[in-house]
Enzyme design. Structure first.
Site, PDB file in Angstrom:
ATOM      1  N   ARG A  40     -18.092  88.815  34.258  1.00 13.26           N
ATOM      2  CA  ARG A  40     -18.480  87.403  34.449  1.00 13.26           C
ATOM      3  C   ARG A  40     -18.041  86.885  35.827  1.00 13.26           C
ATOM      4  NH1 ARG A  40     -16.058  82.808  32.761  1.00 13.26           N
ATOM      5  NH2 ARG A  40     -14.358  84.046  31.924  1.00 13.26           N
ATOM      6  N   CYS A 131       4.952  82.422  26.341  1.00 15.30           N
ATOM      7  CA  CYS A 131       5.595  81.438  27.233  1.00 15.30           C
ATOM      8  C   CYS A 131       6.691  80.619  26.540  1.00 15.30           C
ATOM      9  CB  CYS A 131       4.537  80.502  27.819  1.00 15.30           C
ATOM     10  SG  CYS A 131       3.273  79.996  26.644  1.00 15.30           S
ATOM     11  N   LYS A 216       5.013  83.909  16.690  1.00 16.52           N
ATOM     12  CA  LYS A 216       5.351  84.645  17.916  1.00 16.52           C
ATOM     13  C   LYS A 216       6.763  84.256  18.348  1.00 16.52           C
ATOM     14  CE  LYS A 216       0.600  84.686  19.683  1.00 16.52           C
ATOM     15  NZ  LYS A 216      -0.334  83.985  20.594  1.00 16.52           N
ATOM     16  N   HIS A 244       5.852  73.582  29.527  1.00 16.77           N
ATOM     17  CA  HIS A 244       6.147  73.376  28.112  1.00 16.77           C
ATOM     18  C   HIS A 244       7.558  72.788  27.971  1.00 16.77           C
ATOM     19  CE1 HIS A 244       2.571  75.514  27.296  1.00 16.77           C
ATOM     20  NE2 HIS A 244       3.035  76.635  26.791  1.00 16.77           N
TER      21      HIS A 244
HETATM   22  O1  3JN Z   1      -1.094  78.001  24.122  1.00 14.00           O
HETATM   23  C1  3JN Z   1      -0.169  78.234  24.873  1.00 14.00           C
HETATM   24  O2  3JN Z   1       0.488  77.343  25.432  1.00 14.00           O
HETATM   25  C2  3JN Z   1       0.217  79.625  25.125  1.00 14.00           C
HETATM   26  C3  3JN Z   1      -0.876  80.550  24.742  1.00 14.00           C
HETATM   27  C4  3JN Z   1      -0.719  81.827  24.636  1.00 14.00           C
HETATM   28  C5  3JN Z   1      -1.776  82.708  24.196  1.00 14.00           C
HETATM   29  C6  3JN Z   1      -3.081  82.255  24.119  1.00 14.00           C
HETATM   30  C7  3JN Z   1      -4.085  83.077  23.652  1.00 14.00           C
HETATM   31  C8  3JN Z   1      -3.809  84.365  23.257  1.00 14.00           C
HETATM   32  C9  3JN Z   1      -1.474  84.034  23.837  1.00 14.00           C
HETATM   33  C10 3JN Z   1      -0.085  84.538  23.971  1.00 14.00           C
HETATM   34  O3  3JN Z   1       0.384  84.719  25.099  1.00 14.00           O
HETATM   35  O4  3JN Z   1       0.558  84.772  22.963  1.00 14.00           O
HETATM   36  C11 3JN Z   1      -2.505  84.841  23.337  1.00 14.00           C
HETATM   37  C12 3JN Z   1      -2.221  86.209  22.885  1.00 14.00           C
HETATM   38  O5  3JN Z   1      -2.044  87.090  23.713  1.00 14.00           O
HETATM   39  O6  3JN Z   1      -2.206  86.403  21.664  1.00 14.00           O
END
Ligand code: 3JN
Length: 339
Positions: A40, A131, A216, A244
């Site tokens: 893309r 994060c 997570k 954050h």
């Molecule tokens: O939403 C946030 O502030 C952090 C987002 C992290 C995120 C978004 C989509 C997929 C992740 C992550 O880093 O855990 C993932 C993922 O890799 O599962």
């Protein structure tokens, strides 16, 4: 000094662009730098150190001869391409959740568990934590080392940049519509309006009632610091562009006073204490944005239990929460392992 060939995979996204910025800022010893992304955005150009990098298509990109791959293309893409890169001899630092809980893959925050990087050779992949986990463990590890944390209760206030560029647009358009056009901008990236609102859902729901983002934080914190710590999290999206924030409550085995915690954190790597209620000194996301540190404010005793402490932890989610942490891992790699 030896120089390394580095591929930034997912180079067009929020985190990918930040990785390129940080590689340049920290003068990472690069020989060739490749910007790689999906078809893309292949063919577009991204500036790096005064030159233009032409984005290459991940599907046809050859990882042979690439020393380090800094990946942030999204979970399913990393799942496929990180092992392909590793098989070609490229050490992958992956930002997605896909490999984080794999016991053969180190999950690393360099200020907290740099020693884990030594296991990188098992799969040729190192995982970058979520994060929200990163900034929390940077602030809590020094306390755990002296007082042993038994339990963590955390609520997050997460910026929209964590959900990508379109999410940032959505906040902008909805905010503008509220005051300007009066036109409705229906939610797309989020489940509800994000402008002038807060949303108690990040990522999808699991059977236990928690969201994936919350679990997570629970599981990654245990893997990085100590599996004995009990963790519960509520993750919330707020209408902030970047950085954050987290309200963190801990219970420790040994008593630690707020003054002791302040002194400990003031000398901890990667932490900056900004904490003086008398002068209204505390950190907010806008002040943390663009900075490297994890900032800690509002350190106080939790008077609802015996050995309790509360604090406010803020960090730039695209920097320490993602790109900076990945580049720091690469720095440890080249200093101690890839010579
Ligand atoms: O939403 C946030 O502030 C952090 C987002 C992290 C995120 C978004 C989509 C997929 C992740 C992550 O880093 O855990 C993932 C993922 O890799 O599962």
């Amino acid at each position: 000094m030896k120089k390394y060939n580095v591929a930034v995979v997912g180079a067009s996204g929020n985190v990918g662009r930040e990785i390129l910025t940080i590689l340049a800022e920290r003068d990472f010893p690069v020989d060739k730098v490749y910007a790689v992304a999906s078809s893309r955005t292949a063919g577009s150009v991204i500036p790096f150190k005064g030159k233009d990098l032409v984005v290459q298509d991940l599907e046809t990109f050859d990882f042979k001869g690439v020393d380090i791959g800094l990946f942030s293309p999204g979970g399913s893409v990393s799942a496929k391409y990180a092992p392909i890169a590793a098989a070609a001899g490229c050490v992958v630092v992956d930002n997605t959740s896909h490999f984080r809980m794999d016991p053969d893959i180190p999950l690393v925050v360099p200020e907290v568990n740099p020693e884990a990087i030594a296991d990188y050779g098992k799969r040729g992949i190192i995982a970058n934590p979520n994060c929200s986990t990163i900034q929390m463990v940077v602030a809590l590890k020094p306390i755990h080392d002296v007082a042993t944390i038994k339990r963590i209760v955390v609520s997050t206030y997460q910026a929209v940049s964590g959900a990508g560029k379109e999410a940032m647009e959505e906040l902008f358009e909805q905010s503008r519509a509220t005051f300007g056009t009066g036109m409705e901008v229906p939610p797309k990236k989020f489940t509800k309006e994000i402008a002038f609102n807060v949303i108690p859902q990040i990522d999808s729901f699991l059977d236990n009632g928690y969201t994936k983002e919350e679990m997570k934080m629970v599981n990654e914190t245990k893997k990085i610091i100590d599996s004995a710590i009990r963790v519960t999290a509520t993750t919330v999206r707020v209408p902030v562009y970047n950085s954050h924030a987290e309200a963190v409550t801990i219970e420790t085995e040994k008593k630690i006073t707020p003054d002791e915690a302040r002194a400990l954190l003031a000398k901890a790597p990667g932490v900056e204490v900004v904490d003086d209620p008398k002068t209204l000194t505390y950190i907010t996301p806008r002040e943390a944005a663009g900075k490297d540190a994890t900032f800690v404010s509002r350190i106080r005793e939790d008077e609802s239990c015996d050995n309790g402490l509360q604090m406010w932890v803020v960090s730039d989610n695209l920097r320490k929460g993602a790109a900076l942490n990945a580049v720091q891992i690469a720095e440890v790699l080249i200093q101690d392992h890839l010579k």
